[in-house]
Design an enzyme around this catalytic site. Sequence first.
Site, PDB file in Angstrom:
ATOM      1  N   LYS A  81     -12.289  14.899 -35.691  1.00 61.66           N
ATOM      2  CA  LYS A  81     -12.709  14.057 -34.576  1.00 61.66           C
ATOM      3  C   LYS A  81     -11.816  14.379 -33.389  1.00 61.66           C
ATOM      4  O   LYS A  81     -10.621  14.610 -33.553  1.00 61.66           O
ATOM      5  CB  LYS A  81     -12.597  12.571 -34.939  1.00 61.66           C
ATOM      6  CG  LYS A  81     -13.503  12.147 -36.075  1.00 61.66           C
ATOM      7  CD  LYS A  81     -13.285  10.684 -36.437  1.00 61.66           C
ATOM      8  CE  LYS A  81     -14.153  10.284 -37.621  1.00 61.66           C
ATOM      9  NZ  LYS A  81     -13.902   8.889 -38.049  1.00 61.66           N
ATOM     10  N   ASP A 119       0.116   7.317 -38.811  1.00 59.82           N
ATOM     11  CA  ASP A 119      -0.590   6.089 -39.163  1.00 59.82           C
ATOM     12  C   ASP A 119       0.330   5.082 -39.841  1.00 59.82           C
ATOM     13  O   ASP A 119       0.033   3.892 -39.885  1.00 59.82           O
ATOM     14  CB  ASP A 119      -1.750   6.444 -40.106  1.00 59.82           C
ATOM     15  CG  ASP A 119      -2.995   5.633 -39.832  1.00 59.82           C
ATOM     16  OD1 ASP A 119      -3.155   5.151 -38.697  1.00 59.82           O
ATOM     17  OD2 ASP A 119      -3.814   5.474 -40.761  1.00 59.82           O
ATOM     18  N   HIS A 136      -3.249   2.218 -40.733  1.00 58.44           N
ATOM     19  CA  HIS A 136      -3.857   1.651 -39.519  1.00 58.44           C
ATOM     20  C   HIS A 136      -2.797   1.248 -38.503  1.00 58.44           C
ATOM     21  O   HIS A 136      -3.051   0.427 -37.621  1.00 58.44           O
ATOM     22  CB  HIS A 136      -4.724   0.420 -39.832  1.00 58.44           C
ATOM     23  CG  HIS A 136      -5.982   0.721 -40.588  1.00 58.44           C
ATOM     24  ND1 HIS A 136      -6.474  -0.114 -41.574  1.00 58.44           N
ATOM     25  CD2 HIS A 136      -6.851   1.756 -40.514  1.00 58.44           C
ATOM     26  CE1 HIS A 136      -7.588   0.396 -42.069  1.00 58.44           C
ATOM     27  NE2 HIS A 136      -7.841   1.534 -41.436  1.00 58.44           N
ATOM     28  N   HIS A 189      -7.737  -5.567 -39.086  1.00 58.84           N
ATOM     29  CA  HIS A 189      -8.491  -4.347 -38.762  1.00 58.84           C
ATOM     30  C   HIS A 189      -9.553  -4.196 -39.849  1.00 58.84           C
ATOM     31  O   HIS A 189      -9.248  -3.849 -40.991  1.00 58.84           O
ATOM     32  CB  HIS A 189      -7.573  -3.130 -38.725  1.00 58.84           C
ATOM     33  CG  HIS A 189      -8.294  -1.842 -38.459  1.00 58.84           C
ATOM     34  ND1 HIS A 189      -8.150  -1.125 -37.287  1.00 58.84           N
ATOM     35  CD2 HIS A 189      -9.187  -1.142 -39.199  1.00 58.84           C
ATOM     36  CE1 HIS A 189      -8.914  -0.054 -37.328  1.00 58.84           C
ATOM     37  NE2 HIS A 189      -9.554  -0.044 -38.492  1.00 58.84           N
ATOM     38  N   GLY A 215     -12.957  -2.428 -41.010  1.00 57.86           N
ATOM     39  CA  GLY A 215     -13.945  -1.363 -40.908  1.00 57.86           C
ATOM     40  C   GLY A 215     -14.280  -0.928 -42.318  1.00 57.86           C
ATOM     41  O   GLY A 215     -14.127  -1.700 -43.270  1.00 57.86           O
ATOM     42  N   GLY A 248     -12.574   1.101 -43.934  1.00 51.92           N
ATOM     43  CA  GLY A 248     -11.233   0.828 -44.434  1.00 51.92           C
ATOM     44  C   GLY A 248     -10.749  -0.418 -43.712  1.00 51.92           C
ATOM     45  O   GLY A 248     -11.098  -0.639 -42.554  1.00 51.92           O
ATOM     46  N   LEU A 273     -21.753  -2.752 -44.115  1.00 49.91           N
ATOM     47  CA  LEU A 273     -21.869  -4.203 -43.983  1.00 49.91           C
ATOM     48  C   LEU A 273     -23.156  -4.614 -43.270  1.00 49.91           C
ATOM     49  O   LEU A 273     -23.738  -5.648 -43.575  1.00 49.91           O
ATOM     50  CB  LEU A 273     -20.654  -4.766 -43.241  1.00 49.91           C
ATOM     51  CG  LEU A 273     -20.649  -6.295 -43.211  1.00 49.91           C
ATOM     52  CD1 LEU A 273     -20.157  -6.855 -44.527  1.00 49.91           C
ATOM     53  CD2 LEU A 273     -19.839  -6.833 -42.066  1.00 49.91           C
ATOM     54  N   GLY A 283     -14.509  -1.738 -36.555  1.00 48.61           N
ATOM     55  CA  GLY A 283     -15.964  -1.798 -36.393  1.00 48.61           C
ATOM     56  C   GLY A 283     -16.579  -3.107 -36.830  1.00 48.61           C
ATOM     57  O   GLY A 283     -17.452  -3.662 -36.151  1.00 48.61           O
TER      58      GLY A 283
END
Length: 402
Positions: free
Chosen positions: A18, A143, A175, A203, A205, A207, A279, A326
């Site tokens: 990414k 991280d 994270h 956090h 998401g 994960g 989800l 997310g």
Amino acid sequence: MIEFPVVLVINCGSSSVKFSVLDAASCEALITGIADGVNTENAFISVNGGEPAPLARKDYEGALAAIALELEARDLMGSVALIGHRIAHGGSVFSESTPITDEVIDQIREISPLAPLHNYANLSGVEAAKHLFPGVQQVAVFDTSFHQTLAPQAYLYGLPYRYFEELGVRRYGFHGTSHRYVAQQAYSLLDIPQQDSGLVIAHLGNGASICAVRNGESVDTSMGMTPLEGLVMGTRCGDVDFGAMAWIAQQTGQTLDDLERVVNKESGLLGISGLSSDLRTLEKAWHDGHERARLAIETFVHRIARHIAGHAASLHRLDGVVFTGGIGENSKLIRQLVTDRLKVFGITLDPLKNALPGSAGERIITTDDSDVPCAVIPTNEEKMIALDAIRLGKVHPAAAYA
């Protein structure tokens, strides 16, 4: 002289790269993209959500070369002033982001057995960028580093101490870049001083992790030596009794490798629902009467609420609970179900504020008379990595914008 300096942010995963290009002056993203399926025949690159194009070379250097071509096509190749890399695991060696040198590369390589799927991929990205962008300063952002402020009582497991001394077995947390960014944004949104503050950040998401931040420092977090511990996640089980795993092994004859696959890839929301790790799919299924989708969601939120409450015990005062990631940013249902389980803290959700879409950005979602405010703050790990690169990297005087 670079007239329009940009920061290239690279996140090499186990099969993808990414990337983002950010304006160094504003840290606003100019380009985002992904090279996916790295080291497979179907490797491709997609920029700004556009049509995927096959990679000429399928390895990490080929992915970085394709990214460089995209920058050239936009006249940005010569504008790259700094490169920031997300590095999954810094072990106990790296307590903060650092400029990348040969010595740093060697140190990362030494601790990479702690995260073999990701760290070696991260290093492949560093080496490829070094070749493609000669002379450009690279910065490593770990991280795990934000959690290096945990005290021994927070990071040790109840195992024989020799495993910590000899093998480095301890809680490292993950994270960290997201938790650090969100905490900094929260001080402004909640109008509280960093030096006297207590936050719990969720956090959420695919994960997911919880972090207690006291006076700007991480003091507890739910993920452990690996990202498996803590919350129920998309496909990860989170906290589980090791005795249960030993019993499963005895009853089924499954090997350690088999069970490692089960707890990482076949568990969590997917495992409980038997339907999906997404989800959004589960929320729709719940509304359609799917009983195990409801059960998966309720298990998910029970674990989140329990960890938020437990992490608050590491603070001197709870000034706010912040949702990010997310799911945390976009699911009004999850925020409602979690805060319903936190009434012991005097939290009162404002349904109208909570119902605003994720695009509404940073906002408080509790009522004015709530004892503890809850907020939604979109995370921006790429911006945090770029800011670290700017702070630590060697930049031409013309780009002294920090």
